[in-house]
Design an enzyme around this catalytic site. Sequence first.
Site, PDB file in Angstrom:
ATOM      1  N   HIS A  18      42.324  32.560  22.588  1.00  0.00           N
ATOM      2  CA  HIS A  18      41.949  33.940  22.923  1.00  0.00           C
ATOM      3  C   HIS A  18      41.481  34.662  21.662  1.00  0.00           C
ATOM      4  O   HIS A  18      41.485  34.094  20.566  1.00  0.00           O
ATOM      5  CB  HIS A  18      43.069  34.674  23.656  1.00  0.00           C
ATOM      6  CG  HIS A  18      44.348  34.838  22.879  1.00  0.00           C
ATOM      7  ND1 HIS A  18      44.430  35.577  21.726  1.00  0.00           N
ATOM      8  CD2 HIS A  18      45.592  34.357  23.096  1.00  0.00           C
ATOM      9  CE1 HIS A  18      45.671  35.562  21.272  1.00  0.00           C
ATOM     10  NE2 HIS A  18      46.393  34.817  22.083  1.00  0.00           N
ATOM     11  N   HIS A  21      43.454  34.643  18.387  1.00  0.00           N
ATOM     12  CA  HIS A  21      43.275  33.441  17.555  1.00  0.00           C
ATOM     13  C   HIS A  21      41.943  33.515  16.823  1.00  0.00           C
ATOM     14  O   HIS A  21      41.839  33.120  15.655  1.00  0.00           O
ATOM     15  CB  HIS A  21      43.279  32.166  18.410  1.00  0.00           C
ATOM     16  CG  HIS A  21      44.480  32.023  19.287  1.00  0.00           C
ATOM     17  ND1 HIS A  21      44.403  31.719  20.627  1.00  0.00           N
ATOM     18  CD2 HIS A  21      45.802  32.172  19.011  1.00  0.00           C
ATOM     19  CE1 HIS A  21      45.620  31.663  21.128  1.00  0.00           C
ATOM     20  NE2 HIS A  21      46.483  31.943  20.181  1.00  0.00           N
ATOM     21  N   CYS A 126      64.266  31.000  22.112  1.00  0.00           N
ATOM     22  CA  CYS A 126      63.086  31.457  22.866  1.00  0.00           C
ATOM     23  C   CYS A 126      62.063  30.329  22.847  1.00  0.00           C
ATOM     24  O   CYS A 126      61.596  29.941  21.773  1.00  0.00           O
ATOM     25  CB  CYS A 126      62.478  32.723  22.257  1.00  0.00           C
ATOM     26  SG  CYS A 126      60.866  33.123  22.992  1.00  0.00           S
ATOM     27  N   CYS A 129      58.563  31.321  21.390  1.00  0.00           N
ATOM     28  CA  CYS A 129      58.515  31.338  19.919  1.00  0.00           C
ATOM     29  C   CYS A 129      58.841  29.963  19.359  1.00  0.00           C
ATOM     30  O   CYS A 129      58.586  29.703  18.196  1.00  0.00           O
ATOM     31  CB  CYS A 129      59.549  32.284  19.320  1.00  0.00           C
ATOM     32  SG  CYS A 129      59.258  34.009  19.598  1.00  0.00           S
ATOM     33  N   CYS A 143      64.091  38.078  23.857  1.00  0.00           N
ATOM     34  CA  CYS A 143      63.299  37.783  22.676  1.00  0.00           C
ATOM     35  C   CYS A 143      62.604  39.053  22.197  1.00  0.00           C
ATOM     36  O   CYS A 143      61.946  39.734  22.991  1.00  0.00           O
ATOM     37  CB  CYS A 143      62.250  36.717  23.006  1.00  0.00           C
ATOM     38  SG  CYS A 143      60.999  36.591  21.729  1.00  0.00           S
ATOM     39  N   HIS A 146      58.679  38.342  22.755  1.00  0.00           N
ATOM     40  CA  HIS A 146      58.146  38.101  24.094  1.00  0.00           C
ATOM     41  C   HIS A 146      58.859  38.869  25.205  1.00  0.00           C
ATOM     42  O   HIS A 146      58.457  38.795  26.368  1.00  0.00           O
ATOM     43  CB  HIS A 146      58.176  36.602  24.414  1.00  0.00           C
ATOM     44  CG  HIS A 146      57.265  35.813  23.528  1.00  0.00           C
ATOM     45  ND1 HIS A 146      57.684  35.250  22.343  1.00  0.00           N
ATOM     46  CD2 HIS A 146      55.946  35.532  23.631  1.00  0.00           C
ATOM     47  CE1 HIS A 146      56.666  34.640  21.764  1.00  0.00           C
ATOM     48  NE2 HIS A 146      55.597  34.798  22.513  1.00  0.00           N
ATOM     49  N   LYS A 294      50.371  43.182  21.743  1.00  0.00           N
ATOM     50  CA  LYS A 294      49.796  41.972  21.147  1.00  0.00           C
ATOM     51  C   LYS A 294      49.198  41.139  22.264  1.00  0.00           C
ATOM     52  O   LYS A 294      49.808  40.944  23.298  1.00  0.00           O
ATOM     53  CB  LYS A 294      50.909  41.180  20.463  1.00  0.00           C
ATOM     54  CG  LYS A 294      50.430  39.855  19.894  1.00  0.00           C
ATOM     55  CD  LYS A 294      51.565  39.138  19.197  1.00  0.00           C
ATOM     56  CE  LYS A 294      51.119  37.825  18.611  1.00  0.00           C
ATOM     57  NZ  LYS A 294      51.503  36.662  19.375  1.00  0.00           N
ATOM     58  N   LYS A 297      49.021  34.605  25.227  1.00  0.00           N
ATOM     59  CA  LYS A 297      48.911  33.817  26.445  1.00  0.00           C
ATOM     60  C   LYS A 297      50.116  34.074  27.327  1.00  0.00           C
ATOM     61  O   LYS A 297      50.027  34.251  28.522  1.00  0.00           O
ATOM     62  CB  LYS A 297      48.866  32.330  26.071  1.00  0.00           C
ATOM     63  CG  LYS A 297      47.638  31.972  25.291  1.00  0.00           C
ATOM     64  CD  LYS A 297      47.721  30.592  24.685  1.00  0.00           C
ATOM     65  CE  LYS A 297      48.423  30.593  23.354  1.00  0.00           C
ATOM     66  NZ  LYS A 297      48.033  29.513  22.466  1.00  0.00           N
TER      67      LYS A 297
HETATM   68  N1  MSP Z   1      51.731  27.044  16.252  1.00  0.00           N
HETATM   69  C1  MSP Z   1      52.195  28.169  15.544  1.00  0.00           C
HETATM   70  C2  MSP Z   1      51.688  28.172  14.116  1.00  0.00           C
HETATM   71  C3  MSP Z   1      52.061  26.964  13.323  1.00  0.00           C
HETATM   72  S1  MSP Z   1      51.370  27.005  11.728  1.00  0.00           S
HETATM   73  C4  MSP Z   1      52.107  25.806  10.898  1.00  0.00           C
HETATM   74  C5  MSP Z   1      51.726  29.445  16.235  1.00  0.00           C
HETATM   75  N2  MSP Z   1      50.692  29.320  17.059  1.00  0.00           N
HETATM   76  S2  MSP Z   1      50.050  30.501  17.920  1.00  0.00           S
HETATM   77  O1  MSP Z   1      48.983  29.890  18.652  1.00  0.00           O
HETATM   78  O2  MSP Z   1      51.059  31.159  18.688  1.00  0.00           O
HETATM   79  O3  MSP Z   1      49.522  31.565  16.923  1.00  0.00           O
HETATM   80  C6  MSP Z   1      48.655  31.207  15.880  1.00  0.00           C
HETATM   81  C7  MSP Z   1      48.155  32.406  15.134  1.00  0.00           C
HETATM   82  O4  MSP Z   1      47.409  33.246  16.014  1.00  0.00           O
HETATM   83  C8  MSP Z   1      49.248  33.266  14.507  1.00  0.00           C
HETATM   84  O5  MSP Z   1      48.937  33.517  13.152  1.00  0.00           O
HETATM   85  C9  MSP Z   1      49.172  34.549  15.281  1.00  0.00           C
HETATM   86  O6  MSP Z   1      49.472  35.675  14.516  1.00  0.00           O
HETATM   87  C10 MSP Z   1      47.712  34.559  15.688  1.00  0.00           C
HETATM   88  N3  MSP Z   1      47.559  35.456  16.820  1.00  0.00           N
HETATM   89  C11 MSP Z   1      47.973  35.269  18.101  1.00  0.00           C
HETATM   90  N4  MSP Z   1      47.748  36.425  18.780  1.00  0.00           N
HETATM   91  C12 MSP Z   1      47.238  37.363  17.956  1.00  0.00           C
HETATM   92  C13 MSP Z   1      46.739  38.643  18.111  1.00  0.00           C
HETATM   93  N5  MSP Z   1      46.798  39.285  19.243  1.00  0.00           N
HETATM   94  N6  MSP Z   1      46.144  39.211  17.026  1.00  0.00           N
HETATM   95  C14 MSP Z   1      45.966  38.549  15.844  1.00  0.00           C
HETATM   96  N7  MSP Z   1      46.438  37.346  15.682  1.00  0.00           N
HETATM   97  C15 MSP Z   1      47.235  36.795  16.650  1.00  0.00           C
HETATM   98  O7  MSP Z   1      52.284  30.488  15.962  1.00  0.00           O
END
Ligand code: MSP
Length: 509
Positions: A18, A21, A126, A129, A143, A146, A294, A297
């Site tokens: 999304h 990311h 959680c 997380c 959590c 979440h 935030k 997913k």
């Molecule tokens: N798999 C772990 C990271 C492991 S690194 C060794 C994880 N994955 S995640 O898919 O949940 O998130 C990855 C990154 O996406 C995180 O840095 C998170 O902050 C970022 N984002 C997810 N949603 C976000 C927003 N809404 N805004 C900005 N970044 C966000 O955590």
Amino acid sequence: MARFYITTPIYYVNDAPHVGHAYCTVNADAMARWHRLIGDETKFLTGTDEHGQKVADAAEKNGVSPQAWADTTSARFREAWDALAISYDDFIRTTEPRHYESVQKFLTAIYDNGFIYKDTYSGLYCVSCEDYFTDEASDNGKCPVHAKPLTQMEEENWFFKLSAFEDKLLEYYAKNPEFVTPGTKSNEAYAFIKGGLRDISITRTSISWGVPVPWDEKHVFYVWYDALINYLTAIGYGREDDEVAKWWPNSHHLIGKEIIRFHCVWWPAMCMAAGLEPPSHVQVHGWLLVGGQKLSKTMAQEGGVKLTDIAPVVLTNEYGVDPIRYYLLREAVLGNDGDFSLEAITARYNTDLANNLGNLVARVATVVQSKCDGLSPGARSDSVLRSDAETAVTETAAAWNRFAPQAALEATWRLIGATNSFLEQNAPWKMESGPEAEAVMGDALEAIRIISILVTPAMPTVAAEIWKRLGLSGLPTDGDFNENTKWGLFAKGVQVEKGDPLFPRIKSE
Ligand code: MSP
């Protein structure tokens, strides 16, 4: 030659990519492009985090094996990154054999160094997380990230002696004040360490979807524990292609603020325990929020924002790749939260791109056709725009170098603004063809040439298109940055092209 190794977090494959990311990945990509532009030997790593309960649950829900699920979703991340012109040098998947090998070598080193032991753990967990919470850290049993009820878990696990690294970490932070930026986030990590560190459980027997523990085959490593090591896997840790010595001293992790504890406390301690220096720098970013929440997913599944409507590929189809990249880099200060909205994308697009940059290029190309026979007249060495250009180059560079894409773009846009004002003041379109009009247009063309170099980290395609329209050969990224951004290089007599609008205005709804 300087080196620059930049990483994004690896993304969970429980669901599709999304725009949150995309925010992180585009910022890392722009940083990588900046460092390539200034001639640094650069390596940019991204990838997917494919183990753990959350992924196993998603696969089960969809009636496929975790591996099949990971294959499909990991490919969707790659598609999204292709759509956003992400120039990664390596895409790591934690289910790859190279990762298993590096993880097992790294953790065996920690085990051999005496920092791993067996014990029983019980606590609140959680799954979203993939993390335990203490009673105090939980939000009344829910959590804090979440807002879902935490589950009570009890397991016999292998533990990492994180507590043994409290003093070493505090000392490391004191000696390396730039280890974590911005400073507010460094303080947060420091306060966490100062508050006392508990040992962490690093293996699971409750699931089998993970990297096997080499010294105890009933266990797999806890997903976070294997995931962090990806940054070393990609540079060959413990394998034949080992390039750790080459890249690790110049390593930069870009991460979101909710994973500070893992990257700024656990990870440096894990490195120390394995006999390795911590990474050189962790840059923390905030969240993109929609309606104050935030994007995630997990929340979307609960009926929040419709993430599919704002998926990265949907946005690039609607607005274009470079405008979305620009928006994600320009809208919020890296480190702070930012609000995401389609209205804001449209506003940025119409103002900064269509009115400022697009108009500048269109108007200069048009007047060069009408007053200079379409040929570049060359710039004056004493042009009033020269100091604006020099300042923009210095300030843009300084901002990129300190991980501040927003400030870098502001600095570049000040030169765009100054060039537009210069044209307004001189009104070359009202002049007769001749030396006066040529002088003005020569200066404006030279400013645009420099602008197109400066915008390449953010908007590589647009930058190359402007370069082409200016009649210049090659790409704005070719050659030496310091030389190329000097004032006065635009040769006389180059054929300048007019073209379609770079950014056709979007009608606001
Ligand atoms: N798999 C772990 C990271 C492991 S690194 C060794 C994880 N994955 S995640 O898919 O949940 O998130 C990855 C990154 O996406 C995180 O840095 C998170 O902050 C970022 N984002 C997810 N949603 C976000 C927003 N809404 N805004 C900005 N970044 C966000 O955590």
